[in-house]
Write an enzyme that holds these catalytic residues in place. Structure first.
Site, PDB file in Angstrom:
ATOM      1  N   TYR A   1       0.858  -1.191   0.000  1.00  0.00           N
ATOM      2  CA  TYR A   1       0.000   0.000   0.000  1.00  0.00           C
ATOM      3  C   TYR A   1       0.883   1.227   0.000  1.00  0.00           C
ATOM      4  CZ  TYR A   1      -3.657   3.284   1.520  1.00  0.00           C
ATOM      5  OH  TYR A   1      -4.534   4.342   1.622  1.00  0.00           O
TER       6      TYR A   1
ATOM      7  N   ASP B   1       9.196   2.550   0.335  1.00  0.00           N
ATOM      8  CA  ASP B   1       8.126   3.185   1.094  1.00  0.00           C
ATOM      9  C   ASP B   1       8.298   2.738   2.545  1.00  0.00           C
ATOM     10  OD1 ASP B   1       5.819   3.854   2.426  1.00  0.00           O
ATOM     11  OD2 ASP B   1       4.511   3.506   0.701  1.00  0.00           O
TER      12      ASP B   1
ATOM     13  N   LYS C   1       4.124   8.834   9.343  1.00  0.00           N
ATOM     14  CA  LYS C   1       3.791   8.237  10.645  1.00  0.00           C
ATOM     15  C   LYS C   1       4.734   8.658  11.775  1.00  0.00           C
ATOM     16  CE  LYS C   1       1.156   4.488   8.608  1.00  0.00           C
ATOM     17  NZ  LYS C   1      -0.251   4.630   8.881  1.00  0.00           N
TER      18      LYS C   1
END
Ligand code: HOZ
Length: 428
Positions: A145, A240, A268
């Protein structure tokens, strides 16, 4: 556990004004067939809901809260920054400090551009890769994702996997056509694609540890292979690390696997629980971003003082390598404890894990890609999830998401979690 009456009432209210009652799909608890608890506060490894329940939290806002909720130093940093103004749309010293700190912690990052989310970081990295290489095709992996921008919503894991959505409606076919998705850990498939279309490929983007189809580790040689192949064909390799960055090690996945990408996407933990994202990498590539170059990217709230203050405070706390040693130990302790209990009641599971992250798959087969992850028993997961929630353990409400641990998930917290598992398994 107290009934979720107040939460359910709030959910009804929410559904009238927010699509599905939530601002991000997985939170709606559709795949576990119940209404979600509405959260009122967090403290350390715990969450509290509107009905007066206290949970041990293994979601941790899907990763950022590595120091636990409301860490005093992070709260103080945010309060102090907020008192001086929340956004200026102008440069500040603190954002330079944050960029310097990231460059130090991830030596392959020579320059960093701050944005507002992981999605934005990936959008920027993709544009930068295309601008730099002057090629259009992107390669991703099934179940990885990379946020919800148009080009990445093909076999994208996370909320799409949970909702059984193979690709989002609303994405023009011409945009999807510029992304090629291949099975995770299948290096041969990547090599074949490069043989055919190598001259068109701008970049390969990968979660170095996949954490959005549940946790799937890269097999030995996979990341190294991607590095060699992209170098050979002069395409970029993008990691990522929105989830793995500052979580699986102080310097993220590159430190663990010794593979250095051209660009890294962060988010995050970098914002300590406030919205942030970043793309970083070699100067040669980064200087193509405006205003130095003609790859355009901009954002009013990019590098805002509050997110930056929370991120700085969090990264400063994470400077201590012992924290990672303890986090690894606790992750292992939890995984072993869970496995022991599942074996006792003869429920077959696979528990994939790495420092600070794990997933329990209800399956007998080895999980190393989206196909194997998708074969897990979702009914068993649902019963387990509900049993754990009613014993005050707050897990991701999806078999295709990672459990997150904080530095405050100590022995006591793990022991309590395992006792809850023991009780939960009796009732399901
Ligand atoms: N699917 C997201 C995590 N990988 C969920 C984020 C959220 O609901 O906050």
């Amino acid at each position: 556990m107290k009934s979720l009456k107040i939460s359910s009432e709030l959910f009804q209210r929410a559904k009238a004004v927010i699509p599905g009652g939530v601002n991000s799909p997985v939170r709606a608890y559709q795949s576990v067939g119940m209404d979600p608890p509405f959260i009122t506060r967090g403290e350390g490894p715990y969450l509290f809901d509107a009905d007066g329940n206290r949970y041990i939290d293994y979601v941790l806002s899907w990763g950022p809260m590595i120091l636990g909720h409301a860490h005093p130093k992070v709260v103080a940093a945010v309060q102090q920054a907020a008192a001086h103004g929340t956004s200026f749309g102008a440069p500040t010293e603190a954002e330079v400090e944050l960029a310097e700190l990231v460059c130090k912690r991830m030596p392959h990052v020579e320059m960093l551009r701050l944005v507002n989310s992981g999605t934005e970081a990936v959008m920027t990295a993709a544009r930068l890769a295309r601008g730099f290489t002057q090629r259009d095709l992107l390669v991703k992996f099934d179940g990885c994702y990379h946020g919800h921008s148009d080009g990445f919503l093909v076999k994208a894991g996370s909320g799409l996997a949970t909702g059984g959505i193979p690709a989002s409606r609303g994405v023009p076919a011409s945009i999807s056509a510029a992304t090629h998705s291949l099975p995770y850990n299948d290096f041969e498939a990547v090599a074949r694609l490069f043989e055919k279309r190598g001259a068109e490929i701008a970049a390969v983007i990968v979660e170095p540890v996949a954490a959005n189809m549940g946790v799937v580790l890269p097999e030995s040689g996979f990341l190294e292979g991607l590095r060699d192949l992209t170098q050979k064909y002069e395409a970029l390799l993008i990691f990522d690390e929105v989830i793995t960055g500052f979580r699986i090690a102080r310097g993220g996945a590159s430190e663990v696997f010794g593979v250095i990408p051209d660009l890294v996407c962060l988010g995050k933990i970098l914002g300590g629980g406030l919205p942030i994202g970043a793309v970083g990498g070699k100067t040669e590539i980064m200087q193509n971003l405006a205003p130095l170059g003609d790859v355009y990217q901009a954002g009013t709230l990019s590098g805002n003082p509050i997110s930056v203050a929370a991120g700085l405070a969090t990264l400063q706390e994470l400077n201590d390598p012992d924290l990672y040693v303890a986090l690894k130990l606790q992750t292992e302790r939890l995984a072993e404890g869970l496995m022991h209990e599942f074996q006792r009641v003869k429920v077959p599971v696979q528990i994939n894990r790495i420092t600070g992250l794990l997933t329990v798959y209800f399956t007998t087969i080895l999980v190393n890609d989206l196909t194997s992850a998708s074969q897990c028993n979702t009914d068993k997961f649902r019963s387990f999830f509900r049993g754990m929630l009613s014993n005050q353990i707050y897990l991701p409400p999806s078999p295709f998401e990672a459990w997150f641990l904080s530095t405050l998930h100590n022995e006591t917290v793990i022991e309590e979690s395992l006792k809850s598992q023991h009780t939960a398994l009796k009732s399901i």
